[in-house]
Design a protein around this motif. Structure first.
Motif, PDB file in Angstrom:
ATOM      1  N   LEU A 143       1.088  -1.294   0.072  1.00 51.70           N
ATOM      2  CA  LEU A 143       0.040   0.017   0.056  1.00 51.70           C
ATOM      3  C   LEU A 143       1.023   1.239   0.055  1.00 51.70           C
ATOM      4  N   VAL A 144       0.793   2.203  -1.132  1.00 50.61           N
ATOM      5  CA  VAL A 144       1.606   3.165  -1.262  1.00 50.61           C
ATOM      6  C   VAL A 144       0.723   4.298  -1.266  1.00 50.61           C
ATOM      7  N   VAL A 201       0.506  -3.740  -5.989  1.00 46.50           N
ATOM      8  CA  VAL A 201       0.537  -2.620  -5.347  1.00 46.50           C
ATOM      9  C   VAL A 201      -0.857  -1.862  -5.305  1.00 46.50           C
ATOM     10  N   VAL A 202      -1.302  -1.288  -4.191  1.00 46.38           N
ATOM     11  CA  VAL A 202      -2.350  -0.489  -4.107  1.00 46.38           C
ATOM     12  C   VAL A 202      -1.730   0.940  -3.820  1.00 46.38           C
ATOM     13  N   LEU A 203      -2.292   1.875  -4.672  1.00 49.67           N
ATOM     14  CA  LEU A 203      -1.870   3.052  -4.618  1.00 49.67           C
ATOM     15  C   LEU A 203      -2.848   4.088  -4.155  1.00 49.67           C
ATOM     16  N   PRO A 214       3.166  -4.350  -9.835  1.00 49.91           N
ATOM     17  CA  PRO A 214       3.974  -3.138  -9.135  1.00 49.91           C
ATOM     18  C   PRO A 214       4.613  -2.216 -10.304  1.00 49.91           C
ATOM     19  N   ALA A 215       4.908  -2.531 -11.758  1.00 47.42           N
ATOM     20  CA  ALA A 215       5.543  -1.833 -12.603  1.00 47.42           C
ATOM     21  C   ALA A 215       4.421  -0.777 -13.196  1.00 47.42           C
ATOM     22  N   SER A 253       2.589   6.604 -10.267  1.00 50.36           N
ATOM     23  CA  SER A 253       2.698   7.053  -8.636  1.00 50.36           C
ATOM     24  C   SER A 253       3.398   8.077  -8.787  1.00 50.36           C
ATOM     25  N   PRO A 254       2.578   8.979  -7.670  1.00 47.32           N
ATOM     26  CA  PRO A 254       3.650  10.357  -7.259  1.00 47.32           C
ATOM     27  C   PRO A 254       4.649   9.905  -6.417  1.00 47.32           C
ATOM     28  N   VAL A 255       4.579   8.743  -5.798  1.00 44.60           N
ATOM     29  CA  VAL A 255       5.543   8.245  -4.777  1.00 44.60           C
ATOM     30  C   VAL A 255       6.206   7.014  -5.573  1.00 44.60           C
TER      31      VAL A 255
END
Length: 574
Positions: A34-35, A212-214, A227-228, A234-236
């Motif tokens: 989680l990002v 990945v969960v944004l 993820p890629a 993603s901003p991060v």
């Protein structure tokens, strides 16, 4: 295994939901990362899985969260304890016993497991997390990183089917972080454990994630995918992704190995070029209100509390300009432990020094000696010509500003505005000076927000602003990027560069190799209380597999440390 159906969460007194309309499914046996930027609701989403939201935190949850078929609205955290193991951002709030071994056994005792099963699992976990040598140690005597490993171990021993981890590697040195992540991978791959993890240090974890969960902004719908794909929007993102974006690589690399395979052309383009300076005065400047503030300053209600002094006690500022720090053959004992041995170090005005090393190496103890919180057993410490432990606290706080690992130690008011007003008054600064720094480090936080309602990273940014308002000649930072996203870290780097350019000396204890690469003139590596390396950042970290930043590993043997250096050099070549 975990399902969110149209979930929204809004806390009392807030104008908008922290989470809004979340629809999400986390499959069984996957590691899901989680990002998102600080304050977007990552901890709230994790808390909804464990039942802490709303049963413990309060607020209003609508929609439905189910874990292994159990509805968290009707199952309180204790009724999910056999299914979900949770480690929050603050390990100290997690502990209920006094020693490492007792803490590892406590969760199993609560579930009524047999003694022989408990014994075996405790031994396995001690070995898995490298804690065998600490089994009889009181938890209060451990470093922050060691406490983090104990907290993780205490939720592993009951063998939950779901692990919920909030910043699990934030306080760990690089080697310890790799060990923890290796354990998590084994649990996922071999036992089918489901892991949902929030982490800001993506360079450590993104390559291990299945998905990945944004969360892009507060209340925004999450974006979930490989993820890629998510890192592309993603901003991060970690440095290797930033390097891939700069080079136009598709798909984006997620690990150093992936990036090295594609970087031969970039290394050829950079041949003959020299990296620019690690730090200087070219970063964002301090807000004008802070530059205009008189120096020195006294943060009576914050640092003074660390010395055990009454926050209401008054003090008259005295001019202080000397930030020169000299340590000669310093030895410090903490009980039976020799925390520091024969440490010799000099820090000049305008210099930024990063202290690095394993958890328990003595970094925090060295900072405590510089501010006078511990008395040397041997050797000497001089800060601006004064011996810290022999100098009255009201004088010492005018020479040294310390931001500890736990920002709550500096926060005692009911609102952000009250904290800032107190900082301005204590510093003799113009009204609004502290608030300008908060806006620089932590944009978008309302004045009436209670510090306890901030995320861990936001509380840290507030504590930094309180201390920076005083503009102390010597600034000490203990894990200053714990809980900060990449944007907040960049803003912090800009402010610290400006302070160094004005002659402030900065010493930071950190496990964040990327921060050291961006900011430090020198790196000092401690091991078992002794200095084992001391030199310019590029020379020390490039030769160290454990402490080298990602860009150094990708472009080795060339001494490039940051994406910024590479971007500037490639622009010059073009």
């Amino acid at each position: 295994m975990i399902r969110f159906d149209d979930v929204s969460v809004q806390y009392e007194g807030t104008g908008r939901p922290t989470l809004s309309g979340v629809d999400l499914t986390v499959p069984e046996g996957e590691l899901v990362l989680l990002v998102g930027p600080s304050g977007v609701g990552k901890s709230t989403l994790l808390g909804a899985v464990s039942g802490l939201v709303p049963h413990f935190t309060g607020g209003r949850l609508t929609g439905r969260v189910t874990v292994g078929g159990r509805d968290t609205r009707t199952h309180k955290p204790r009724e999910l304890a056999d299914l979900v193991g949770t480690v929050g951002q603050d390990p100290l709030s997690h502990f209920v016993t006094d020693t490492v071994e007792d803490e590892l056994a406590y969760g199993m005792e609560s579930l009524g497991l047999a003694q022989d099963v408990m014994r075996r699992r405790v031994e396995e976990t001690l070995d898995l997390l490298g804690l065998a040598g600490l089994r009889d140690r009181p938890i209060a005597t451990l470093s922050g990183g060691q406490q983090q490993r104990v907290a993780i171990g205490s939720v592993l021993t009951p063998h939950p089917r779901v692990l919920v981890l909030d910043e699990p590697t934030s306080a760990l040195d690089p080697a310890a972080a790799e060990e923890v992540l290796a354990v998590l991978q084994r649990l996922v791959h071999d036992l089918g454990t489901t892991v949902l993890m929030a982490e800001h240090r993506l360079e450590r974890v993104v390559q291990y994630a299945d998905q990945v969960v944004l969360l892009p902004s507060p209340g925004a719908a999450p974006v979930m995918g490989p993820p890629a794909d998510v890192m592309a929007v993603s901003p991060v993102h970690p440095p290797v992704v930033a390097l891939g974006r700069l080079a136009g690589w598709d798909p984006l690399p997620l690990s150093v190995r992936d990036a090295r395979r594609r970087a031969s052309g970039m290394r050829a383009s950079l041949a003959g070029e020299r990296p620019g300076p690690v730090s200087g005065a070219d970063g964002p400047r301090l807000p004008a209100e802070v530059v205009a503030a008189p120096r020195p300053a006294v943060r009576r209600g914050a640092l003074a509390r660390l010395f055990g002094r009454d926050p209401r006690e008054s003090a008259v500022p005295e001019p202080v300009t000397d930030a020169t720090t000299r340590i000669e053959r310093l030895g410090v004992r903490r009980g039976r432990v020799e925390a520091l041995r024969r440490v010799t170090l000099t820090v000049a005005p305008g210099e930024t020094v990063a202290l690095m090393g394993r958890n328990g190496a003595g970094k925090s103890t060295l900072l405590a000696a510089l501010v006078g919180m511990v008395e040397p057993a041997s050797g000497s410490v001089l800060v601006g010509g004064r011996t810290p432990h022999r100098t009255p606290p009201r004088e010492m706080v005018r020479r040294v500003g310390l931001v500890p690992q736990e920002p709550r130690d500096l926060l005692y008011a009911d609102t952000v505005a009250a904290e800032c007003a107190a900082a301005d008054a204590d510093a003799g600064a113009a009204p609004g000076s502290c608030r300008a720094l908060v806006s620089e480090l932590l944009p978008g936080v309302p004045d009436d927000t209670h510090p306890r309602d901030l995320s861990e990273g936001q509380r840290l940014a507030l504590a930094l602003a309180l201390v920076l308002t005083a503009r102390p000649p010597l600034l000490l930072l203990d894990e200053p990027t714990r809980g900060l996203d990449y944007a907040a870290k960049a803003r912090l780097v800009g402010v610290l560069r400006a302070l160094a350019a004005e002659g402030h000396a900065i010493v930071l204890a950190t496990h964040d190799v990327e921060l050291a690469a961006e900011l430090a003139h020198r790196v000092v590596i401690l091991a078992d209380g002794e200095v084992v390396a001391d030199g310019p950042t590029a020379q020390v970290v490039v030769s160290s597999p454990a402490f080298a930043p990602q860009i150094a590993k990708v472009l080795a043997p060339q001494e490039w440390l940051t994406v910024t250096q590479v971007r500037e050099a490639l622009g010059g070549v073009a």
